[in-house]
Scaffold this motif. Structure first.
Motif, PDB file in Angstrom:
ATOM      1  N   GLY A  45      36.536  28.857  71.087  1.00  0.00           N
ATOM      2  CA  GLY A  45      36.411  27.962  69.957  1.00  0.00           C
ATOM      3  C   GLY A  45      35.356  26.875  70.091  1.00  0.00           C
ATOM      4  N   ARG A  46      34.581  26.898  71.159  1.00  0.00           N
ATOM      5  CA  ARG A  46      33.534  25.890  71.359  1.00  0.00           C
ATOM      6  C   ARG A  46      32.178  26.558  71.429  1.00  0.00           C
ATOM      7  N   GLN A  47      31.150  25.809  71.057  1.00  0.00           N
ATOM      8  CA  GLN A  47      29.776  26.305  71.114  1.00  0.00           C
ATOM      9  C   GLN A  47      28.995  25.547  72.185  1.00  0.00           C
ATOM     10  N   TYR A  48      28.126  26.286  72.894  1.00  0.00           N
ATOM     11  CA  TYR A  48      27.309  25.717  73.955  1.00  0.00           C
ATOM     12  C   TYR A  48      25.862  26.174  73.781  1.00  0.00           C
ATOM     13  N   PRO A  49      24.905  25.276  73.954  1.00  0.00           N
ATOM     14  CA  PRO A  49      23.501  25.709  73.921  1.00  0.00           C
ATOM     15  C   PRO A  49      23.216  26.582  75.137  1.00  0.00           C
ATOM     16  N   ALA A  50      22.397  27.598  74.939  1.00  0.00           N
ATOM     17  CA  ALA A  50      22.073  28.531  76.019  1.00  0.00           C
ATOM     18  C   ALA A  50      20.623  28.961  75.891  1.00  0.00           C
ATOM     19  N   LEU A  51      20.124  29.574  76.942  1.00  0.00           N
ATOM     20  CA  LEU A  51      18.791  30.151  76.962  1.00  0.00           C
ATOM     21  C   LEU A  51      18.937  31.623  77.290  1.00  0.00           C
ATOM     22  N   CYS A  52      18.453  32.493  76.397  1.00  0.00           N
ATOM     23  CA  CYS A  52      18.500  33.934  76.639  1.00  0.00           C
ATOM     24  C   CYS A  52      17.256  34.322  77.433  1.00  0.00           C
TER      25      CYS A  52
END
Length: 101
Positions: A31-38
Motif C-alpha cells: 500500500g505504499r509507493q517508493y521512488p526507484a531507479l530501473c
C-alpha cells in the motif's frame, strides 16, 4: 587455465536479452509507493534500485512512466527474487515479472 566465453556452461547464459536502462520508476508494496531507479529490463524480469528493504518472495507493483505523451508507460506485477545492497545502503532488487499491463 583460461576459460573463454565459449567454454561457459550454457546455464549461465541469459535466456532473455536485458535492456540496460537508467530510468525512474515507482515501486508499490504493502500500500505504499517508493521512488526507484530501473537499471535493466527484460521480458521476464527487471532490476531496481530502491531505498526500502524488502524480502525475497515479496510481491510488488512497478510503474515506469512514459516520457512521451503518445506512449503508455509500463505497469508490472513482480516478485522479489534477489536482493543486494551497495555501499550507500541502496537496495538492488532482482524482480521476476508475473504480469504486464
Amino acid at each position: 587455465m583460461r576459460v573463454s566465453l565459449d567454454d561457459r556452461n550454457y546455464s549461465e547464459k541469459r535466456d532473455f536479452i536485458r535492456m540496460q536502462l537508467q530510468t525512474r520508476a515507482i515501486l508499490e508494496h504493502a500500500g505504499r509507493q517508493y521512488p526507484a531507479l530501473c537499471l535493466d529490463l527484460s521480458s521476464s524480469g527487471m532490476q531496481l534500485e530502491v531505498e526500502v528493504a524488502l524480502a525475497v518472495g515479496d510481491r510488488v507493483r512497478v510503474l515506469i512512466p512514459s516520457e512521451h505523451s503518445a506512449l503508455s508507460g509500463l505497469e508490472a506485477e513482480a516478485e522479489v527474487v534477489r536482493i543486494g545492497r551497495n555501499a550507500e545502503g541502496v537496495h538492488s532488487l532482482g524482480l521476476a515479472i508475473i504480469d504486464l499491463r
